[in-house]
Design a protein around this motif. Structure first.
Motif, PDB file in Angstrom:
ATOM      1  N   PHE A  85     -35.083  15.343 -23.320  1.00 26.10           N
ATOM      2  CA  PHE A  85     -34.185  15.972 -22.364  1.00 26.10           C
ATOM      3  C   PHE A  85     -32.936  15.115 -22.196  1.00 26.10           C
ATOM      4  N   VAL A  86     -31.859  15.759 -21.770  1.00 25.34           N
ATOM      5  CA  VAL A  86     -30.622  15.056 -21.453  1.00 25.34           C
ATOM      6  C   VAL A  86     -30.202  15.490 -20.051  1.00 25.34           C
ATOM      7  N   VAL A  87     -29.784  14.542 -19.237  1.00 24.44           N
ATOM      8  CA  VAL A  87     -29.292  14.884 -17.901  1.00 24.44           C
ATOM      9  C   VAL A  87     -27.882  14.327 -17.728  1.00 24.44           C
ATOM     10  N   LEU A  88     -27.023  15.159 -17.160  1.00 27.45           N
ATOM     11  CA  LEU A  88     -25.693  14.718 -16.753  1.00 27.45           C
ATOM     12  C   LEU A  88     -25.778  14.314 -15.296  1.00 27.45           C
ATOM     13  N   ILE A  89     -25.233  13.157 -14.960  1.00 25.49           N
ATOM     14  CA  ILE A  89     -25.356  12.609 -13.613  1.00 25.49           C
ATOM     15  C   ILE A  89     -23.964  12.492 -13.003  1.00 25.49           C
ATOM     16  N   TYR A  90     -23.832  12.970 -11.771  1.00 27.39           N
ATOM     17  CA  TYR A  90     -22.560  12.953 -11.058  1.00 27.39           C
ATOM     18  C   TYR A  90     -22.695  12.031  -9.842  1.00 27.39           C
ATOM     19  N   GLY A  91     -21.700  11.213  -9.600  1.00 31.07           N
ATOM     20  CA  GLY A  91     -21.735  10.309  -8.458  1.00 31.07           C
ATOM     21  C   GLY A  91     -21.746   8.855  -8.888  1.00 31.07           C
ATOM     22  N   GLU A  92     -21.434   7.983  -7.973  1.00 35.98           N
ATOM     23  CA  GLU A  92     -21.305   6.562  -8.282  1.00 35.98           C
ATOM     24  C   GLU A  92     -22.663   5.867  -8.425  1.00 35.98           C
ATOM     25  N   ASP A  93     -23.658   6.320  -7.688  1.00 30.33           N
ATOM     26  CA  ASP A  93     -24.967   5.653  -7.712  1.00 30.33           C
ATOM     27  C   ASP A  93     -25.823   6.221  -8.832  1.00 30.33           C
ATOM     28  N   TYR A  94     -25.243   6.291 -10.033  1.00 28.92           N
ATOM     29  CA  TYR A  94     -25.914   6.988 -11.133  1.00 28.92           C
ATOM     30  C   TYR A  94     -27.129   6.242 -11.660  1.00 28.92           C
ATOM     31  N   GLN A  95     -27.129   4.896 -11.579  1.00 27.03           N
ATOM     32  CA  GLN A  95     -28.279   4.142 -12.094  1.00 27.03           C
ATOM     33  C   GLN A  95     -29.536   4.412 -11.265  1.00 27.03           C
ATOM     34  N   ARG A  96     -29.396   4.353  -9.969  1.00 28.29           N
ATOM     35  CA  ARG A  96     -30.538   4.617  -9.103  1.00 28.29           C
ATOM     36  C   ARG A  96     -30.994   6.067  -9.248  1.00 28.29           C
ATOM     37  N   LEU A  97     -30.036   6.987  -9.345  1.00 24.45           N
ATOM     38  CA  LEU A  97     -30.387   8.405  -9.477  1.00 24.45           C
ATOM     39  C   LEU A  97     -31.106   8.668 -10.796  1.00 24.45           C
ATOM     40  N   ALA A  98     -30.659   8.027 -11.879  1.00 24.85           N
ATOM     41  CA  ALA A  98     -31.312   8.201 -13.178  1.00 24.85           C
ATOM     42  C   ALA A  98     -32.757   7.717 -13.131  1.00 24.85           C
ATOM     43  N   GLU A  99     -33.005   6.575 -12.484  1.00 23.31           N
ATOM     44  CA  GLU A  99     -34.370   6.055 -12.390  1.00 23.31           C
ATOM     45  C   GLU A  99     -35.234   6.955 -11.496  1.00 23.31           C
ATOM     46  N   THR A 100     -34.634   7.482 -10.426  1.00 24.38           N
ATOM     47  CA  THR A 100     -35.377   8.395  -9.554  1.00 24.38           C
ATOM     48  C   THR A 100     -35.816   9.641 -10.315  1.00 24.38           C
ATOM     49  N   VAL A 101     -34.905  10.178 -11.125  1.00 24.03           N
ATOM     50  CA  VAL A 101     -35.223  11.355 -11.915  1.00 24.03           C
ATOM     51  C   VAL A 101     -36.318  11.042 -12.921  1.00 24.03           C
ATOM     52  N   ARG A 102     -36.229   9.896 -13.577  1.00 24.50           N
ATOM     53  CA  ARG A 102     -37.245   9.530 -14.583  1.00 24.50           C
ATOM     54  C   ARG A 102     -38.622   9.425 -13.943  1.00 24.50           C
ATOM     55  N   ARG A 103     -38.705   8.785 -12.788  1.00 16.61           N
ATOM     56  CA  ARG A 103     -39.993   8.625 -12.117  1.00 16.61           C
ATOM     57  C   ARG A 103     -40.515   9.957 -11.565  1.00 16.61           C
ATOM     58  N   GLN A 104     -39.582  10.853 -11.212  1.00 18.20           N
ATOM     59  CA  GLN A 104     -39.986  12.136 -10.648  1.00 18.20           C
ATOM     60  C   GLN A 104     -40.754  12.963 -11.671  1.00 18.20           C
ATOM     61  N   ILE A 105     -40.516  12.693 -12.953  1.00 21.10           N
ATOM     62  CA  ILE A 105     -41.223  13.416 -14.002  1.00 21.10           C
ATOM     63  C   ILE A 105     -42.735  13.225 -13.848  1.00 21.10           C
ATOM     64  N   THR A 106     -43.179  12.010 -13.642  1.00 19.88           N
ATOM     65  CA  THR A 106     -44.612  11.720 -13.489  1.00 19.88           C
ATOM     66  C   THR A 106     -45.188  12.476 -12.297  1.00 19.88           C
ATOM     67  N   LEU A 107     -44.467  12.468 -11.185  1.00 23.53           N
ATOM     68  CA  LEU A 107     -44.962  13.144  -9.981  1.00 23.53           C
ATOM     69  C   LEU A 107     -45.020  14.656 -10.176  1.00 23.53           C
ATOM     70  N   SER A 108     -44.018  15.200 -10.845  1.00 27.21           N
ATOM     71  CA  SER A 108     -43.976  16.642 -11.055  1.00 27.21           C
ATOM     72  C   SER A 108     -45.118  17.113 -11.943  1.00 27.21           C
ATOM     73  N   VAL A 109     -45.381  16.389 -13.017  1.00 26.70           N
ATOM     74  CA  VAL A 109     -46.476  16.773 -13.916  1.00 26.70           C
ATOM     75  C   VAL A 109     -47.819  16.620 -13.210  1.00 26.70           C
ATOM     76  N   LEU A 110     -47.980  15.575 -12.423  1.00 24.64           N
ATOM     77  CA  LEU A 110     -49.224  15.358 -11.688  1.00 24.64           C
ATOM     78  C   LEU A 110     -49.500  16.521 -10.726  1.00 24.64           C
ATOM     79  N   GLU A 111     -48.432  17.028 -10.107  1.00 28.14           N
ATOM     80  CA  GLU A 111     -48.587  18.117  -9.144  1.00 28.14           C
ATOM     81  C   GLU A 111     -48.822  19.460  -9.825  1.00 28.14           C
ATOM     82  N   LYS A 112     -48.090  19.741 -10.896  1.00 28.13           N
ATOM     83  CA  LYS A 112     -48.087  21.086 -11.477  1.00 28.13           C
ATOM     84  C   LYS A 112     -49.089  21.257 -12.615  1.00 28.13           C
TER      85      LYS A 112
END
Length: 394
Positions: free
Chosen positions: A305-332
């Motif tokens: 997958f590729v994600v485009l990130i908008y905003g200055e805090d892009y590093q933290r947002l990118a890591e949040t998105v990456r970790r959210q993958i594990t939580l989403s798969v665990l739930e669904k």
């Protein structure tokens, strides 16, 4: 009260309304029948002023010249009815021939007007004018009949409006050609017949506008749906590579600050253990996890997958998105008993970057993350692949 003047004034008001209505609608639908409708209204208005039996101001020419002006306007009005109807009926192959022949009636109308203008030089031109009028009426009747028999709904509609004018024209011309004398007060009857024509034509203009608008809206909807379909991944319902490219260069959203390439770790293991159906469910869950504020996700292909990130805090947002993958798969997808992790390569989007150049750097950082043991985010910085210090403790 001069009822003749009142009647003429009312007729001119209706003619003006029809003409202005057609001209007002034309910029919206750009169909030539609207211009012909406005021209017909003008010609019939001139004819009514010239031929209606009422006294006019002294500045208006009188006598035979006034009658000639009225006859010229009548020829042009009837002649323009042909191309009006030709442009108005459905633009379908089965109507192509009748549309063409209806369009040629205006040429006959022009010759009729010329014959009237030359009548002072030779009285025989009056007969030519009448014969040309008769030819246009027969041509109009034939065209309407053919179009109606071919199934034209618009022709059926206009046949109702034209019937009084056609019948009156045949009666008046037959009388004049057989007796050589004009029919008394025929302009009054003509105005009543034209009035019916105007009422029906106004409804036709509105109906034509609604029809064209409906067709155009449907066409735009089809185009929009096709564009969305072409730019959307059918499995995950997020953007595909084409949709990603469109968003990357869309000025409405501005230029993204960063781009991350994300890949599910050991995805083949999921397919081998649980089958491709479960693998597809995992990919759908991954896509759901990527849907975050200020993030535009797209499926590159397979489990990447590729994600485009908008905003200055892009590093933290990118890591949040990456970790959210594990939580989403665990739930669904709870049937997968182990955590599904992802590796990611992050890069800033430079002012001169294309999508390909930014993705290339993201890919390099992703490969480095895989080599580093997976389940990590690395950034591309001047050829170095580094784990951002800002991420500690996230």
């Amino acid at each position: 009260m001069d009822w003749g003047s009142v009647g003429l004034g009312a007729f001119l008001g209706i003619a003006l309304t029809v003409g202005l209505l057609a001209l007002a609608v034309y910029p919206l639908v750009r169909r030539s029948f609207l211009l012909w409708a406005a021209f017909r209204a003008l010609c019939f208005a001139i004819m009514s002023i010239a031929l209606f039996p009422i006294a006019l101001p002294g500045s208006v020419p009188a006598g035979d010249f006034r009658v000639d002006i009225g006859e010229i306007a009548l020829s042009l009005a009837i002649g323009s009815t042909g191309p009006f109807l030709g442009a108005y009926i459905e633009n379908q192959p089965r109507f192509a021939r009748v549309r063409y022949w209806l369009g040629t009636l205006f040429i006959v109308g022009v010759f009729g007007a010329i014959a009237t203008a030359l009548a002072p030089l030779w009285s025989g031109f009056d007969l030519v004018h009448d014969l040309l009028l008769l030819a246009m009426i027969f041509g109009m009747t034939a065209g309407l009949t053919i179009a109606v028999r071919s199934g034209s709904r618009f022709a059926q509609y206009q046949a109702v409006g034209y019937a009084p004018l056609i019948i009156l024209g045949l009666l008046v011309l037959s009388y004049e050609l057989s007796t050589g004398a004009p029919v008394p007060y025929w302009p009054v009857a003509a105005l009543l017949a034209v009035l019916v024509d105007f009422i029906v034509t106004s409804g036709g203009v509105i109906n034509g506008y609604i029809t064209v608008k409906r067709e155009r809206d449907a066409a735009w909807a089809d185009v929009s749906e096709a564009r969305i379909a072409v730019a959307t991944d059918p499995l995950t319902d997020i953007a595909n590579r084409r949709g990603l490219a469109l968003r990357f260069r869309d000025p409405a959203f501005g230029r993204p600050t960063a781009l991350a390439v994300i890949d599910c770790d050991n995805f083949k293991r999921i397919n081998d253990m649980f089958g491709h159906d479960t693998g597809d469910e995992v990919l759908i869950a991954v896509a759901e996890g990527l849907k975050q504020e200020n993030v535009f996700p797209a499926r590159q292909g397979g489990e990447e997958f590729v994600v485009l990130i908008y905003g200055e805090d892009y590093q933290r947002l990118a890591e949040t998105v990456r970790r959210q993958i594990t939580l989403s798969v665990l739930e669904k997808v709870p049937e997968v008993p182990f955590p599904v992790t992802a590796s990611a390569g992050l890069t800033e989007v430079r002012p001169n970057d294309t999508l390909d150049s930014a993705v290339k750097r993201g890919d390099e950082a992703l490969y480095a993350a895989k080599d580093a043991g997976r389940d990590v985010l690395l950034t591309w910085q001047d050829g170095q692949h580094r784990q951002p210090r800002i991420l500690r403790g996230v």
